[in-house]
Design a protein around this motif. Structure first.
Motif, mmCIF file in Angstrom:
data_model
loop_
_atom_site.group_PDB
_atom_site.id
_atom_site.type_symbol
_atom_site.label_atom_id
_atom_site.label_comp_id
_atom_site.label_asym_id
_atom_site.label_seq_id
_atom_site.Cartn_x
_atom_site.Cartn_y
_atom_site.Cartn_z
ATOM 1 N N GLY A 134 -44.946 34.681 -25.468
ATOM 2 C CA GLY A 134 -44.597 35.814 -26.309
ATOM 3 C C GLY A 134 -45.466 37.036 -26.103
ATOM 4 O O GLY A 134 -45.542 37.909 -26.978
ATOM 5 N N LYS A 135 -46.112 37.115 -24.942
ATOM 6 C CA LYS A 135 -47.008 38.244 -24.676
ATOM 7 C C LYS A 135 -46.295 39.432 -24.041
ATOM 8 O O LYS A 135 -46.902 40.483 -23.847
ATOM 9 N N SER A 137 -42.718 41.721 -24.359
ATOM 10 C CA SER A 137 -41.463 42.000 -25.057
ATOM 11 C C SER A 137 -40.332 42.028 -24.036
ATOM 12 O O SER A 137 -40.584 42.141 -22.828
ATOM 13 N N PRO A 138 -39.083 41.939 -24.473
ATOM 14 C CA PRO A 138 -37.970 42.024 -23.519
ATOM 15 C C PRO A 138 -38.013 43.295 -22.680
ATOM 16 O O PRO A 138 -37.716 43.265 -21.483
ATOM 17 N N GLN A 139 -38.391 44.398 -23.304
ATOM 18 C CA GLN A 139 -38.464 45.658 -22.561
ATOM 19 C C GLN A 139 -39.589 45.620 -21.525
ATOM 20 O O GLN A 139 -39.427 46.103 -20.395
ATOM 21 N N GLN A 140 -40.729 45.050 -21.909
ATOM 22 C CA GLN A 140 -41.834 44.926 -20.960
ATOM 23 C C GLN A 140 -41.454 44.004 -19.800
ATOM 24 O O GLN A 140 -41.784 44.280 -18.642
#
Length: 240
Positions: A134-135, A137-140
């Motif tokens: 979870g480190k 995000s979807p955008q990252q």
């Protein structure tokens, strides 16, 4: 020692490369995309490989491939070992040019494997670990994938069609031509013996992934075995 190196570098190392390259996929850049393909296993024959076992395998494959290519370079150097002034100027020049090409071949294949193989494989694994934790995000994550796919086709250091890739490929072909020229000009080999060596260079110039890589290294084994046999026959028998 030279006999041991000959067998290690021109028989064992190419055989290992044949085995691993059969599982080296190709042709995935345009579809489905580098990250999209390499990030997960493809157990069925696809993109020219017998199978693809996922990013762990991409990393391990290139960890094996890099030192094996180094050994092959040593073996190619041994092929022109001993060619000197007594063999004529043409053979001597070809041998020295072959050594330069071997150096370039080994150097740029190592660079290519380090960037597009070992480094890329570990990067994909780290990205997947970060996503799982979870480190990212979807955008990252999308940004990372875009970056990796863009680097894969970078004109300087990319895995396909780049300066590094093309230099390594054409250096391999140059090695085969120059080694063959040196051996022919020195009278240490004939054309039938050198045809497999030239085939090795051409196939490896085309690609080191399957099927071209395995074909290339199989041809190298044939050329090396033929040359070894010819040299053994040329050694005069001792007194009875």
């Amino acid at each position: 020692m030279k006999n041991f190196l000959w067998w290690l570098c021109l028989f064992v190392a190419p055989a290992v490369l044949i085995a691993v390259e059969l599982f080296h996929p190709a042709g995935f850049t345009a579809s489905p995309g580098m990250y999209q393909f390499l990030s997960h296993a493809e157990p069925h024959a696809e993109h020219s490989a017998l199978a693809y076992f996922g990013p762990h395998w991409w990393f391990v494959l290139h960890m094996i491939q890099t030192p094996m290519v180094g050994l092959v370079a040593v073996g190619l150097w041994l092929m022109v070992d001993g060619i000197g002034a007594r063999d004529g100027t043409a053979a001597r020049v070809s041998a020295w040019l072959a050594r330069v090409a071997i150096f370039v071949f080994a150097l740029y294949f190592t660079i290519l494997d380090a960037i597009g193989g070992i480094g890329l494989g570990r990067t994909i694994l780290v990205v997947q670990q970060m996503v799982a934790a979870g480190k990212l995000s979807p955008q990252q994550f999308e940004g990372v994938v875009l970056l990796l796919n863009t680097l894969w086709v970078d004109p300087v250091v990319g895995g396909v069609g780049s300066f590094v890739s093309e230099t390594a490929s054409w250096a391999a072909f140059a090695v085969s031509v120059l080694v063959a020229a040196a051996l022919l000009q020195s009278g240490r080999a004939g054309w039938p013996n050198m045809i497999p060596l030239l085939g090795f260079g051409w196939e490896l110039q085309t690609a080191h992934a399957s099927p071209h890589g395995p074909i290339a290294f199989a041809l190298l084994i044939v050329a090396a075995a033929w040359l070894w046999w010819a040299r053994r026959r040329a050694v005069p028998a001792g007194p009875a």
